[in-house]
Design an enzyme around this catalytic site. Structure first.
Site, mmCIF file in Angstrom:
data_model
loop_
_atom_site.group_PDB
_atom_site.id
_atom_site.type_symbol
_atom_site.label_atom_id
_atom_site.label_comp_id
_atom_site.label_asym_id
_atom_site.label_seq_id
_atom_site.Cartn_x
_atom_site.Cartn_y
_atom_site.Cartn_z
ATOM 1 C CB VAL A 61 -0.992 0.046 1.186
ATOM 2 C CG1 VAL A 61 -2.071 -1.007 1.061
ATOM 3 C CG2 VAL A 61 -0.280 -0.028 2.525
ATOM 4 C CG ASN A 87 -6.766 -4.102 8.554
ATOM 5 O OD1 ASN A 87 -6.946 -3.962 9.753
ATOM 6 N ND2 ASN A 87 -6.094 -5.128 8.045
ATOM 7 C CB SER A 139 -3.420 2.608 17.308
ATOM 8 O OG SER A 139 -2.768 2.299 18.519
ATOM 9 C CE1 TYR A 151 0.825 0.763 14.414
ATOM 10 C CE2 TYR A 151 0.246 1.594 16.596
ATOM 11 C CZ TYR A 151 -0.027 0.776 15.504
ATOM 12 O OH TYR A 151 -1.164 -0.010 15.508
ATOM 13 C CB ALA A 152 2.333 7.627 18.215
ATOM 14 C CB ALA A 153 3.656 10.361 13.827
ATOM 15 C CB SER A 154 1.406 6.393 11.017
ATOM 16 O OG SER A 154 1.196 5.316 11.911
ATOM 17 C CB ILE A 184 -6.721 -6.437 18.705
ATOM 18 C CG1 ILE A 184 -7.494 -5.115 18.851
ATOM 19 C CG2 ILE A 184 -7.618 -7.541 18.149
ATOM 20 C CD1 ILE A 184 -8.608 -5.100 19.884
HETATM 21 P P1 NAI Z 1 -1.514 -7.850 11.402
HETATM 22 O O1 NAI Z 1 -0.034 -7.701 11.391
HETATM 23 O O2 NAI Z 1 -2.121 -9.196 11.478
HETATM 24 O O3 NAI Z 1 -2.175 -7.118 10.133
HETATM 25 C C1 NAI Z 1 -1.567 -6.061 9.455
HETATM 26 C C2 NAI Z 1 -1.732 -6.331 7.982
HETATM 27 O O4 NAI Z 1 -1.165 -5.244 7.250
HETATM 28 C C3 NAI Z 1 -1.013 -7.605 7.549
HETATM 29 O O5 NAI Z 1 -1.901 -8.418 6.813
HETATM 30 C C4 NAI Z 1 0.126 -7.099 6.686
HETATM 31 O O6 NAI Z 1 0.446 -7.954 5.632
HETATM 32 C C5 NAI Z 1 -0.447 -5.794 6.170
HETATM 33 N N1 NAI Z 1 0.611 -4.911 5.728
HETATM 34 C C6 NAI Z 1 1.698 -4.505 6.413
HETATM 35 N N2 NAI Z 1 2.489 -3.726 5.634
HETATM 36 C C7 NAI Z 1 1.864 -3.635 4.437
HETATM 37 C C8 NAI Z 1 2.147 -2.977 3.216
HETATM 38 N N3 NAI Z 1 3.263 -2.236 3.039
HETATM 39 N N4 NAI Z 1 1.280 -3.111 2.199
HETATM 40 C C9 NAI Z 1 0.161 -3.825 2.338
HETATM 41 N N5 NAI Z 1 -0.176 -4.490 3.462
HETATM 42 C C10 NAI Z 1 0.678 -4.377 4.488
HETATM 43 O O7 NAI Z 1 -2.014 -6.939 12.607
HETATM 44 P P2 NAI Z 1 -3.466 -6.473 13.055
HETATM 45 O O8 NAI Z 1 -3.431 -6.400 14.505
HETATM 46 O O9 NAI Z 1 -4.512 -7.266 12.407
HETATM 47 O O10 NAI Z 1 -3.486 -4.967 12.496
HETATM 48 C C11 NAI Z 1 -4.477 -4.479 11.609
HETATM 49 C C12 NAI Z 1 -4.587 -2.975 11.785
HETATM 50 O O11 NAI Z 1 -5.065 -2.685 13.107
HETATM 51 C C13 NAI Z 1 -3.247 -2.231 11.640
HETATM 52 O O12 NAI Z 1 -3.444 -1.022 10.963
HETATM 53 C C14 NAI Z 1 -2.857 -1.966 13.088
HETATM 54 O O13 NAI Z 1 -2.019 -0.850 13.214
HETATM 55 C C15 NAI Z 1 -4.220 -1.739 13.717
HETATM 56 N N6 NAI Z 1 -4.230 -1.897 15.152
HETATM 57 C C16 NAI Z 1 -3.939 -3.118 15.731
HETATM 58 C C17 NAI Z 1 -3.935 -3.243 17.113
HETATM 59 C C18 NAI Z 1 -3.630 -4.522 17.808
HETATM 60 O O14 NAI Z 1 -3.554 -4.513 19.041
HETATM 61 N N7 NAI Z 1 -3.458 -5.644 17.129
HETATM 62 C C19 NAI Z 1 -4.229 -2.095 17.965
HETATM 63 C C20 NAI Z 1 -4.538 -0.871 17.264
HETATM 64 C C21 NAI Z 1 -4.528 -0.793 15.904
#
Ligand code: NAI
Length: 245
Positions: A61, A87, A139, A151-154, A184
């Site tokens: 992305v 996401n 987040s 991460y916080a800034a983003s 999560i």
């Molecule tokens: P995860 O690591 O399972 O999912 C993140 C997804 O983003 C992965 O599928 C990964 O392949 C994809 N990704 C990463 N870099 C990428 C790139 N350059 N291009 C395309 N895809 C890319 O983690 P999770 O927990 O499911 O995170 C999903 C969202 O929720 C994220 O934005 C994360 O910051 C946010 N979030 C998660 C929290 C948690 O406690 N797990 C808390 C707050 C926010």
């Protein structure tokens, strides 16, 4: 309903794909490096929900041209999209004083610019349809989080981006809302994050971490027709905690 989500092969994104399919929606999702996970998900979708279209697209992305190319494929495959979920996200933790330019840029380009590219791509079709749902993933770190400057800034930037989208395009029948998860239980936490896990388990009023499926339900509400008057909201799915250290 037809939904596209970035980062759908794991964690919260995977839960959204499964929950959307179970509601009868058609789903396109992107994956970055997790090709095996994406194919496993496609197999599961084909077995459990054979009536619905489910397609996977490899995508970084952070690459605006790639977002446009994949966006063109998604619109060709699905004819039109009703909801886009930004996401995809990642973190490179570390103290600010020692943060490398490349790490800063990687996190900002993926989490913030990636969402911008996706929203910008799908907006013209939403405007033409006079309908669209946009959901981004912030987040609690948006208010500051030790060891997570980039991460916080983003994640703070995503709030501004989403609320601006809500204000600029509400008049076209398009809503944009940002989900703010607590901690999560997904792969993103990592096995070395015992401290942060303990902190959340102790200070979250519900006394536990959240599940991807619980965030998915909130995302799907905001992505549905039923959320018609919710626009520009920051929607906490945190178990009641509203701060991090
Ligand atoms: P995860 O690591 O399972 O999912 C993140 C997804 O983003 C992965 O599928 C990964 O392949 C994809 N990704 C990463 N870099 C990428 C790139 N350059 N291009 C395309 N895809 C890319 O983690 P999770 O927990 O499911 O995170 C999903 C969202 O929720 C994220 O934005 C994360 O910051 C946010 N979030 C998660 C929290 C948690 O406690 N797990 C808390 C707050 C926010």
């Amino acid at each position: 309903m037809r939904l596209f989500i970035s980062g759908g092969a794991s964690g919260i994104g995977r839960s959204v794909v499964m929950a959307a399919l179970s509601k009868g929606w058609h789903v396109g999702f992107s994956y970055h490096r997790n090709k095996d996970g994406a194919h496993r998900l496609l197999d599961t979708a084909a077995t459990e929900f054979p009536q619905q279209l489910c397609r996977a697209y490899q995508l970084d992305v952070a690459d605006s041209r790639a977002v446009e190319a994949v966006g063109d494929c998604v619109l060709a495959d699905f004819a039109s999209i009703d909801a886009v979920i930004c996401n995809a996200g990642m973190d490179v933790p570390g103290n600010l004083v020692a943060m490398a330019d490349d790490d800063w840029a990687l996190v900002l380009n993926t989490n913030l610019s990636g969402a911008f590219y996706l929203i910008r791509y799908f907006l013209p079709s939403f405007i033409a349809n006079k309908y669209g749902r946009i959901v981004t993933l912030s987040s609690l770190a948006k208010d500051g989080s030790s060891g997570q400057a980039a991460y916080a800034a983003s994640k703070a930037g995503l709030v501004g981006l989403t609320r601006t989208t809500a204000k600029e395009y509400g008049r076209f029948g398009i809503t944009a809302n940002v989900v703010v998860p607590g901690l999560i239980d997904t792969g993103m936490i990592g096995s070395d994050a015992k401290g942060i896990t303990r902190f959340f388990a102790q200070h979250t009023p519900l006394g536990r971490l959240g599940a991807g499926a619980e965030v998915a339900e909130a995302i799907l509400f905001l992505a549905s027709k039923e959320s018609s008057y919710v626009n520009g909201a920051a929607f906490n799915v945190t178990g009641g905690i509203d701060w991090v250290y």
